[in-house]
Design an enzyme around this catalytic site. Structure first.
Site: not given
Length: 319
Positions: A81-82, A129-130, A151, A157, A244
């Site tokens: 996904k990166d 997106r989330r 971040r 997190r 992305c």
């Protein structure tokens, strides 16, 4: 047989090191050669800016690709996904191994599920997106949540939740599983609620296109089903001209009848981060037999989404 160690370029983060270590073992298994990890610091690792502001996730890939092109490492492992959707001519993704769980998860205080979070709950995520999908779901189900941009690595997190600053954070199941912290998940977000990032849960093993022996050896780790699924997802992302970090979710899954895989379904969503406007579509058809077939599937669904106004929901489009 060449028994010289192969050099695997990896980011330094705990997750990248775990992923690379797992791939290194597999490569040693298929080649008989030892693999040494070469740690490379990328701009994405050192910058404190929000990911969307520094050019999306390609910031994690460029330094690794530079090391490959200079011959400082023999191959590199990326989170798919990166990886930017444009592939450089002189590098090849030799293998896409079997995909981990593609779902997003939450880690919430008091082991809460997403739908049990209190009114006004603060949910941390750095992903547009989330945010888009969580806010859309909340809006549709009468939930009151606030998405908070964050971040940092997994520890940072989850630390926001443990420290009481946030009620929950959203992470990828695959990442937590790979670093052995899957037991901290308090809820799995169904892909019907939140579609993952294109390629989420999958890895790309990349090397120089000219190194035919290594390309052939690494190809033994390739999983054809994972490859065709992520190819369709990434083709959709490219056709939307979305970077992305754009609020695009996509998942191709294989629909099986008993042991026989019959069809592939590709689902995708684009939305504004506040969740007020969403374009969500899916298509189902025979499993593509070729790379071009998988690419076409993604392009076709993207065209339908653009026809329904998806471009206007993405903010800045990638050029």
């Amino acid at each position: 047989m060449n028994d010289k160690a192969l050099r695997l370029g990896t980011r330094r983060s705990r997750l990248a090191m775990a992923q690379s270590g797992q791939v290194a073992e597999a490569v040693t298994r298929v080649t008989g050669r030892p693999v040494e990890l070469v740690e490379i610091t990328t701009y994405g690792d050192t910058s404190r800016e929000q990911l969307a502001q520094i050019g999306g996730t390609g910031v994690f890939v460029t330094a690794l690709r530079d090391a490959l092109l200079k011959g400082e490492v023999d191959f590199a492992v990326h989170s798919l996904k990166d990886l930017p959707t444009a592939q450089p001519d002189d590098l090849v993704v030799a293998a896409v191994p079997v995909r981990e769980d593609p779902r997003d998860v939450i880690v919430a205080r008091d082991a809460l599920k997403f739908t049990d979070l209190p009114s006004g709950a603060r949910i941390g995520t750095g992903s547009p997106r989330r945010m888009a999908q969580l806010n859309s779901y909340a809006r549709g189900h009468g939930l009151d949540i606030a998405t908070v941009p964050i971040r940092g690595n997994v520890d940072t997190r989850i630390g926001y939740v443990r420290g009481g600053e946030l009620d929950a954070v959203v992470l990828a199941a695959a990442g937590l599983n790979r670093i052995g912290r899957g037991d901290e998940v308090t809820d799995f977000l169904s892909v019907d609620t939140v579609l993952p990032a294109p390629g989420q849960g999958a890895l790309a093993i990349e090397c120089a296109a000219g190194n035919a022996d290594l390309v052939a050896a690494l190809a033994e780790l390739d999983d054809p089903f994972t490859r065709v699924a992520v190819t369709a997802e990434r083709s959709l992302l490219a056709a939307l001209e979305a970077g992305c970090s754009a609020p695009v979710g996509a998942l191709a899954d294989l629909l099986a009848d008993g042991q026989t895989v019959k069809e592939m379904r590709l689902r995708a969503v684009v939305g504004t981060t506040d969740g007020t406007r969403m374009v969500q579509l899916s298509t189902t058809g025979p499993v593509p037999e070729t790379h071009d077939g998988a690419m076409a599937l993604g392009r076709e669904l993207a065209a339908e989404m653009l026809a329904q106004g998806a471009a206007g929901l993405m903010g800045e489009r990638a050029h």
